[in-house]
Enzyme design. Structure first.
Site, PDB file in Angstrom:
ATOM      1  CG  ASP A 293      -2.262   0.699   0.940  1.00 30.73           C
ATOM      2  OD1 ASP A 293      -2.210   1.805   0.377  1.00 30.73           O
ATOM      3  OD2 ASP A 293      -3.336   0.187   1.307  1.00 30.73           O
ATOM      4  CG  HIS A 327      -1.481   1.476  -3.482  1.00 27.87           C
ATOM      5  ND1 HIS A 327      -1.248   0.619  -4.533  1.00 27.87           N
ATOM      6  CD2 HIS A 327      -2.326   0.819  -2.656  1.00 27.87           C
ATOM      7  CE1 HIS A 327      -1.926  -0.503  -4.349  1.00 27.87           C
ATOM      8  NE2 HIS A 327      -2.580  -0.406  -3.215  1.00 27.87           N
TER       9      HIS A 327
END
Length: 517
Positions: A293, A327
């Site tokens: 993430d 991300h």
């Protein structure tokens, strides 16, 4: 070029080579300790371990151009408590939690809990104040995957007079029950966790990453959770396979995360690298991130916590770090209802992240959700899909797709309206990008006050992918888009070069003052 001592304790010293490169030095250098060759390195931030307490050392750095000499003295240490003397097996089979916790509880001030080579199976370890834990090289703390063995931290406990509450558990910006993290600190101070060993969360899709939480059940644990802690140092370790966010300091101050390696598979869910939430004075220096993430996500709670406590994340320094696969390399939000201010990201490398800078906010975060003095300087990016994203319409969470959040029409400014003040991006090179160079979208009723872009160079990958530059409604996939700027009061561009955009490289919309040099 100059070498300085970044941090020192009784057993370790960390040096930083000033202006020697970004995360990696341009040339390798040799380290000599008391005249004897120690090792060769190409890291800007380098730990030197296995030192003796209260001892004078002479450190010499040789790089072929200039020799430097630094004299230092390690700090004192009272006693060392070896966990094997408390019954820990280190065979990867027995549960060593109680033995290690006993050593922690018995450790006096100015002393060390020592974890030698071995695989120590554990569940949750609780920290206490005035503690030093050192993991030797090839020492592994391996978390048990049996969820039934983990204690639970309640989200809030009401005080006896019903006037206040006591918050322990947390999940994504709200006070919610969660499993106690692998290492948990609550109201502790003056703690060091260091060494060359490994913290392994043991998470996989066979356990935590496929965890199906039902109503009333606790949320997944973190690898390290620091709740209302102060003066904490985490140095030298490898930390991997976290059940969710890896390092989560929460309402904590004066923190240092130095020369770490944080690794989670790029497809693992919610495995952010480091998420300071409503924290003050945080240094993140010389850290390698490869996660599933956001690499770093700076937060300050959702609307309940932000409006109740009004504690921003502030005075955050991120320097000489390497971030890949995440991300976002450095993300602000989306849970930042208490605001974020004085954030400096400098001398970093971003590789193959979806975004470089990623700001996620939206209507409803509240008037205390103020972003100000956000500075990015001297950064190199490669294969980053969109290097710069400011998204004032972030659509995650149940309310994210409502008309109130998604509409691009001007709405009244009220207590629900967030604020973005000053952001600056200087001396940044972004090569082989894909979706867009810069995507900056403020609210029409509360424009971004000022964005400064100076000495920015962007190129695109030869076979650039198409995708969404930001997570917001009513966007179409794009490829090789240039600078898109919408709803900004003052936009300053100086030496901004975008090469290879498929359309007009500068799309400037609803900008009150625009300066291009």
């Amino acid at each position: 070029m100059k070498t300085s001592i970044l941090w020192i304790n009784s057993r370790s010293v960390v040096i930083e080579r000033i202006k020697a490169g970004k995360y990696k030095t341009k040339n390798k250098y040799q380290i000599y300790l008391n005249g004897a060759f120690l090792n060769e390195s190409d890291k800007v931030v380098q730990s030197i371990n296995q030192l003796t307490p209260n001892t004078f050392y002479s450190l010499e750095i040789k790089d072929g151009e200039k020799n430097e000499k630094i004299d230092f003295q390690t700090k004192q240490e009272y006693v060392t408590l070896d966990i094997t003397e408390f019954g820990a097996k280190g065979d990867g089979i027995h549960d060593d939690t109680l033995c290690i916790q006993t050593a922690i509880n018995c450790c006096p001030k100015n002393s060390r809990v020592y974890i030698p080579k071995g695989i120590y199976k554990i569940t949750t370890l609780f920290l206490k104040s005035d503690l030093q834990i050192e993991l030797e090289k090839d020492a592994i703390l391996l978390a048990d995957s049996d969820q039934s063995k983990y204690p639970i931290l309640p989200g809030t406990i009401e005080s006896y007079d019903e006037r206040e509450d006591y918050n322990l558990g947390s999940w994504e910006g709200n006070p919610l029950p969660a499993y106690a993290s692998i290492i948990t600190g609550v109201n502790v101070s003056n703690v060091v966790i260091s060494g060359e060993g490994t913290l392994d969360g043991g998470a996989s899709f066979d356990n935590w990453w496929s965890y199906k939480r039902e109503k009333g059940m606790p949320f997944r644990p973190r690898m390290l959770f620091l709740n209302h802690c102060n003066q904490i140092v985490v140095q030298g370790l490898t930390i991997k396979n976290s059940p969710s966010w890896t390092l989560h300091p929460y309402f904590s101050n004066d923190l240092k995360f130095i020369d770490l390696k944080i690794e989670n598979p790029d497809h693992s869910p919610n495995t952010d690298g480091l998420d300071p939430e409503s924290c003050k004075n945080v240094d993140i220096i010389g850290v390698y991130f490869s996660v599933g993430d956001d690499c770093i996500a700076v937060k300050s709670g959702k609307i309940y916590m932000g409006s109740k406590f009004k504690i921003p994340c502030e005075n955050i320094t991120i320097r000489n770090c390497y971030m890949e696969k995440g991300h976002g390399a450095v993300t602000i939000g989306s849970e930042m209802a208490g605001g974020v201010k004085n954030l400096l990201v400098k001398d970093c490398l971003f590789y193959d992240t979806d975004r470089g800078l990623r700001i996620k906010t939206r209507r409803g975060r509240g008037k205390d959700a103020i972003l100000d003095q956000i500075i990015f300087e001297d950064i190199d990016m490669e294969e980053v899909k969109t290097p710069f994203v400011i998204n004032s319409f972030y659509f995650c969470d149940p309310d994210g797709h409502t008309e109130y959040v998604r509409t691009k029409e001007v709405l009244p400014v009220d207590e629900r309206t967030p604020v973005i003040k000053f952001l600056a991006f200087r001396n940044i090179k972004a090569y082989h990008c894909h979706f867009a160079a810069l995507f900056l979208y403020g609210l029409p009723e509360k424009k971004i006050e000022k964005v400064e872009l100076s000495n920015i160079e962007v190129t695109y990958a030869k076979h650039a992918q198409a995708g969404y530059p930001a997570m917001m409604e009513e966007l179409n996939p794009v490829s090789k888009m240039g600078l898109y700027a919408n709803n900004i009061k003052e936009l300053i561009l100086k030496d901004v070069v975008i090469t290879g955009a498929l359309q007009e490289p500068l799309q400037i919309i609803n900008v009150d003052t625009y300066k291009k040099e």
